[in-house]
Enzyme design. Structure first.
Site, PDB file in Angstrom:
ATOM      1  N   THR A 107      61.863  50.048  18.235  1.00 24.88           N
ATOM      2  CA  THR A 107      60.878  49.952  19.264  1.00 24.88           C
ATOM      3  C   THR A 107      60.200  48.226  19.204  1.00 24.88           C
ATOM      4  O   THR A 107      59.910  47.932  18.054  1.00 24.88           O
ATOM      5  CB  THR A 107      59.746  51.014  19.455  1.00 24.88           C
ATOM      6  OG1 THR A 107      58.898  50.407  20.418  1.00 24.88           O
ATOM      7  CG2 THR A 107      58.901  51.072  18.227  1.00 24.88           C
ATOM      8  N   CYS A 154      60.964  45.370  25.317  1.00 28.95           N
ATOM      9  CA  CYS A 154      60.782  46.792  25.375  1.00 28.95           C
ATOM     10  C   CYS A 154      62.211  47.413  25.398  1.00 28.95           C
ATOM     11  O   CYS A 154      62.928  47.053  26.023  1.00 28.95           O
ATOM     12  CB  CYS A 154      60.048  47.394  26.162  1.00 28.95           C
ATOM     13  SG  CYS A 154      60.212  49.474  26.563  1.00 28.95           S
TER      14      CYS A 154
END
Length: 230
Positions: free
Chosen positions: A84, A197
């Site tokens: 992430t 993202c």
């Protein structure tokens, strides 16, 4: 000898799956057999991370990531990934406290941007990634100028990530909102777009954009595959 890959996942499950599939499928594409590197996944509690983020308890996030990295090492991983972008805010703290070597998500992304000869990039991600310095400073230190959406656009981008993409919900109207933001970033001089993202690539592909996009999840996963085979 091949290195075993450790993935700190669950942040969200959707992007964790994309890492696993990319590494295994890319290996088969390259070599034609199924001898891809061994992969160990430690899936964390995403709700805790959302709560800690909102309370600005990044210290708790760092402690939990260190614990996850240590568990991966104990399970036999030779190196690891935090799958992430946002949690790379505490990457330095985590790496300092675990013996598991970690690959930073921005290393491969910056390499790809430089190889493309691009100096100005639009940055999409969670509101933390877009508005805070940890991501922007890394780009700037590599002579890449980040261009971020307006505050209102950042709110839209973040809400779609948190309430749709991490749940695997892909909506056409949300995609159109993202494309409108990208168009505005291009108007401001962006020569490429960072999908900062790991869930955004579920919604947007290169064919949707007139400038190069940099899929941080794919670039990170590809770096892991190459490192595992080196």
């Amino acid at each position: 000898m091949r290195r075993k890959i450790g993935i700190i996942g669950g942040l969200s499950p959707e992007s964790t799956v994309s890492y696993y599939l990319y590494i295994t499928r890319k290996y088969v594409e390259l070599f034609g057999d199924y001898s891809y590197p061994e992969i160990i996944i430690y899936s964390v509690n995403l709700e805790k991370y959302h709560q800690w983020r909102e309370k600005n308890r990044w210290d708790k996030i760092a402690i939990d990531l260190i614990y996850a990295a240590d568990k991966l090492k104990q399970a036999g991983a030779d190196f690891g990934l935090i799958a992430t972008n946002t949690m790379h805010k505490v990457f330095t703290e985590v790496q300092a406290e675990t013996e598991l070597p970690l690959l930073h998500i921005l290393t491969s992304t910056i390499d790809a941007i430089k190889n493309a000869g691009i100096k100005k990039v639009g940055l999409l991600g969670t509101r933390f990634t877009m508005s805070e310095d940890f991501y922007r400073n890394e780009l700037i230190s590599n002579e890449i100028i980040p261009i971020t959406p307006t505050d209102e656009q950042q709110k839209i981008i973040h809400q779609v990530i948190e309430f749709e993409l991490v749940r695997g919900v892909l909506r056409e109207d949300s995609k159109l909102k993202y494309l409108a933001v990208i168009e505005s970033l291009i108007d401001k001089g962006a020569e490429g777009i960072i999908l900062g993202c790991t869930e955004i690539p579920l919604l947007l592909k290169q064919n949707d954009c007139i400038v190069p996009i940099f899929d941080t999840a794919v670039l990170h996963a590809d770096a892991a595959l190459r490192y595992a085979l080196a």
